[in-house]
Design a protein around this motif. Sequence first.
Motif, short mmCIF file in Angstrom:
data_model
loop_
_atom_site.label_atom_id
_atom_site.label_comp_id
_atom_site.label_asym_id
_atom_site.label_seq_id
_atom_site.Cartn_x
_atom_site.Cartn_y
_atom_site.Cartn_z
N PRO A 174 0.81 -1.22 0.00
CA PRO A 174 0.00 0.00 0.00
C PRO A 174 0.84 1.27 0.00
CG PRO A 174 -0.91 -1.60 1.53
CD PRO A 174 0.43 -2.12 1.11
N THR A 175 1.94 1.25 0.76
CA THR A 175 2.82 2.43 0.80
C THR A 175 3.48 2.66 -0.54
OG1 THR A 175 3.27 2.13 3.17
CG2 THR A 175 4.84 3.45 1.91
N LEU A 176 3.99 1.59 -1.14
CA LEU A 176 4.66 1.70 -2.43
C LEU A 176 3.69 2.21 -3.49
CD1 LEU A 176 7.41 1.04 -3.81
CD2 LEU A 176 6.45 -1.18 -4.42
N LEU A 177 2.48 1.67 -3.51
CA LEU A 177 1.49 2.09 -4.48
C LEU A 177 1.09 3.54 -4.23
CD1 LEU A 177 -0.18 1.02 -6.88
CD2 LEU A 177 -1.98 0.41 -5.25
N GLY A 178 0.93 3.92 -2.96
CA GLY A 178 0.57 5.29 -2.64
C GLY A 178 1.64 6.27 -3.05
N GLN A 179 2.91 5.91 -2.86
CA GLN A 179 4.01 6.78 -3.28
C GLN A 179 4.02 6.96 -4.79
OE1 GLN A 179 7.36 4.70 -1.58
NE2 GLN A 179 7.28 5.85 0.35
N ALA A 180 3.74 5.86 -5.51
CA ALA A 180 3.72 5.95 -6.97
C ALA A 180 2.57 6.84 -7.44
CB ALA A 180 3.58 4.55 -7.57
N PHE A 181 1.41 6.69 -6.83
CA PHE A 181 0.28 7.54 -7.18
C PHE A 181 0.60 9.00 -6.92
CE2 PHE A 181 -4.02 5.45 -7.95
CZ PHE A 181 -3.46 4.28 -8.47
N THR A 182 1.22 9.28 -5.78
CA THR A 182 1.59 10.66 -5.44
C THR A 182 2.60 11.21 -6.44
OG1 THR A 182 1.20 10.28 -3.08
CG2 THR A 182 2.64 12.12 -3.67
N ALA A 183 3.59 10.39 -6.82
CA ALA A 183 4.60 10.83 -7.78
C ALA A 183 3.98 11.17 -9.12
CB ALA A 183 5.66 9.75 -7.94
N LEU A 184 2.89 10.50 -9.46
CA LEU A 184 2.21 10.73 -10.74
C LEU A 184 1.14 11.81 -10.64
CD1 LEU A 184 1.78 7.00 -11.83
CD2 LEU A 184 3.30 8.69 -12.91
N GLY A 185 0.95 12.36 -9.43
CA GLY A 185 -0.08 13.38 -9.25
C GLY A 185 -1.48 12.81 -9.19
N LEU A 202 -6.57 -5.94 -4.09
CA LEU A 202 -6.06 -7.05 -4.87
C LEU A 202 -4.80 -7.62 -4.23
CD1 LEU A 202 -6.53 -5.57 -8.45
CD2 LEU A 202 -7.85 -7.42 -7.41
N ASN A 203 -3.95 -6.74 -3.73
CA ASN A 203 -2.73 -7.20 -3.08
C ASN A 203 -3.07 -7.97 -1.80
OD1 ASN A 203 0.34 -7.02 -2.70
ND2 ASN A 203 -0.45 -6.24 -0.78
N ALA A 204 -4.05 -7.47 -1.05
CA ALA A 204 -4.45 -8.16 0.18
C ALA A 204 -5.02 -9.54 -0.13
CB ALA A 204 -5.48 -7.32 0.93
N LEU A 205 -5.77 -9.63 -1.22
CA LEU A 205 -6.33 -10.92 -1.63
C LEU A 205 -5.22 -11.90 -1.96
CD1 LEU A 205 -8.89 -12.56 -2.45
CD2 LEU A 205 -8.57 -11.67 -4.75
N ARG A 206 -4.20 -11.42 -2.69
CA ARG A 206 -3.08 -12.30 -3.03
C ARG A 206 -2.32 -12.72 -1.79
NH1 ARG A 206 1.04 -10.75 -5.49
NH2 ARG A 206 1.46 -12.79 -6.36
N ASN A 207 -2.04 -11.77 -0.90
CA ASN A 207 -1.29 -12.11 0.31
C ASN A 207 -2.05 -13.08 1.20
OD1 ASN A 207 0.82 -10.47 -0.41
ND2 ASN A 207 0.16 -8.72 0.82
N ILE A 235 -6.70 -10.30 -12.16
CA ILE A 235 -5.61 -10.15 -13.11
C ILE A 235 -5.89 -9.01 -14.08
CG2 ILE A 235 -4.44 -11.26 -15.06
CD1 ILE A 235 -4.79 -13.91 -13.46
N GLU A 236 -7.11 -8.96 -14.61
CA GLU A 236 -7.48 -7.90 -15.54
C GLU A 236 -7.38 -6.54 -14.86
OE1 GLU A 236 -11.35 -8.97 -16.87
OE2 GLU A 236 -10.63 -10.50 -18.28
N SER A 237 -7.80 -6.47 -13.60
CA SER A 237 -7.76 -5.20 -12.86
C SER A 237 -6.32 -4.77 -12.60
CB SER A 237 -8.51 -5.34 -11.54
OG SER A 237 -9.87 -5.65 -11.76
N MET A 238 -5.46 -5.72 -12.27
CA MET A 238 -4.05 -5.39 -12.07
C MET A 238 -3.45 -4.81 -13.34
SD MET A 238 -2.44 -8.45 -9.73
CE MET A 238 -2.72 -8.50 -7.95
N ALA A 260 -9.08 3.45 -7.84
CA ALA A 260 -8.05 2.60 -8.43
C ALA A 260 -7.01 2.21 -7.38
CB ALA A 260 -7.38 3.31 -9.60
N TYR A 261 -6.65 3.17 -6.53
CA TYR A 261 -5.70 2.87 -5.47
C TYR A 261 -6.29 1.84 -4.50
CZ TYR A 261 -3.03 3.29 -1.18
OH TYR A 261 -2.30 2.99 -0.05
N ASP A 262 -7.52 2.07 -4.07
CA ASP A 262 -8.17 1.14 -3.14
C ASP A 262 -8.26 -0.26 -3.75
OD1 ASP A 262 -8.62 2.70 -0.92
OD2 ASP A 262 -10.56 3.44 -1.60
N LEU A 263 -8.60 -0.34 -5.02
CA LEU A 263 -8.71 -1.64 -5.68
C LEU A 263 -7.35 -2.32 -5.73
CD1 LEU A 263 -10.27 -3.78 -7.21
CD2 LEU A 263 -9.96 -2.44 -9.31
N GLY A 264 -6.31 -1.56 -6.04
CA GLY A 264 -4.97 -2.13 -6.06
C GLY A 264 -4.58 -2.71 -4.71
#
Length: 279
Positions: free
Chosen positions: A197-208, A237-242, A265-268, A230-234
């Motif tokens: 979640p942190t990594l994804l959040g940082q990427a979203f922030t970097a992209l504005g 999905l990660n929580a589901l995989r873990n 998979i399609e959502s990822m 999109a962030y919440d879904l990501g």
Amino acid sequence: MSMPGNNMANRPPLTDAIIVALARLVDDSQTEKREPSHSDIEFQIDRVKLSMADPGRQGKPVGKSKRVRGTLSWALSNNVQAGEMLVAGLLATVQGYGGFRPDSTNYCGAEAIANLASAVATQGWELTPEGGLQPRVLASLSGKELTTALRTYARRAQQGALDDPLLAGTAKDLLEATAAHVLMQKWGSSSTSANSPTLLGQAFTALGLATPSDTVAAGELAHKRVERTAYDLGCALNALRNKEGTGHGRAWDSRITPSQARFAIESMGSIALFMLDGL
């Protein structure tokens, strides 16, 4: 994101460029006849049940190149999985006859081999000097090369492929690898210890892009809500995989249905492309 019986490593990609290059690999019309023979090609076509698409079964004699090109072109439009299996089978046949060895009487030629290597490279795969095909180790790529390779995996995921669009050579999934790449491109560094979640959040922030941690502004545009979703879904999905993954190369176990895995998979793939488009 592997499903039983569908291993991406055994199914190379199928594109128009790969079809042309592979047909050229078996073409002996301009040289002395060499293996593989028509019988060998027919065996591989029958093995993946594509005989109905084989131009060689339609009453007129055709060359080996045309048989391969015609069958694979039909598969690209109608049965991609069978076409990918045929690519693997044909390559193994050429390899077995010494088609990649310059000292072999069945050598395909440096140009034909180079053309195929170039065609598969654009799909994130590598043709080894011995004629083997393997997903490229993306950890060795950077910059535009890595962006291109990630796009290939993301598009494959968007198509709902259940044969694992995970990145070769890493334990990271598609979203984590894409997020890390975004941070390298935008900030010049990426934390290897950050959770998903942190990594994804940082990427979203970097992209504005907006995340739930951003305050909702009065009158903000609707696409900000889409970005937060999109962030919440990501993260979901990660929580589901873990939670459900076995940790041994299979992201989903028997409790995850094929339809749930396909949606994930399609959502990822869609979220990964969303990030890559922001670069």
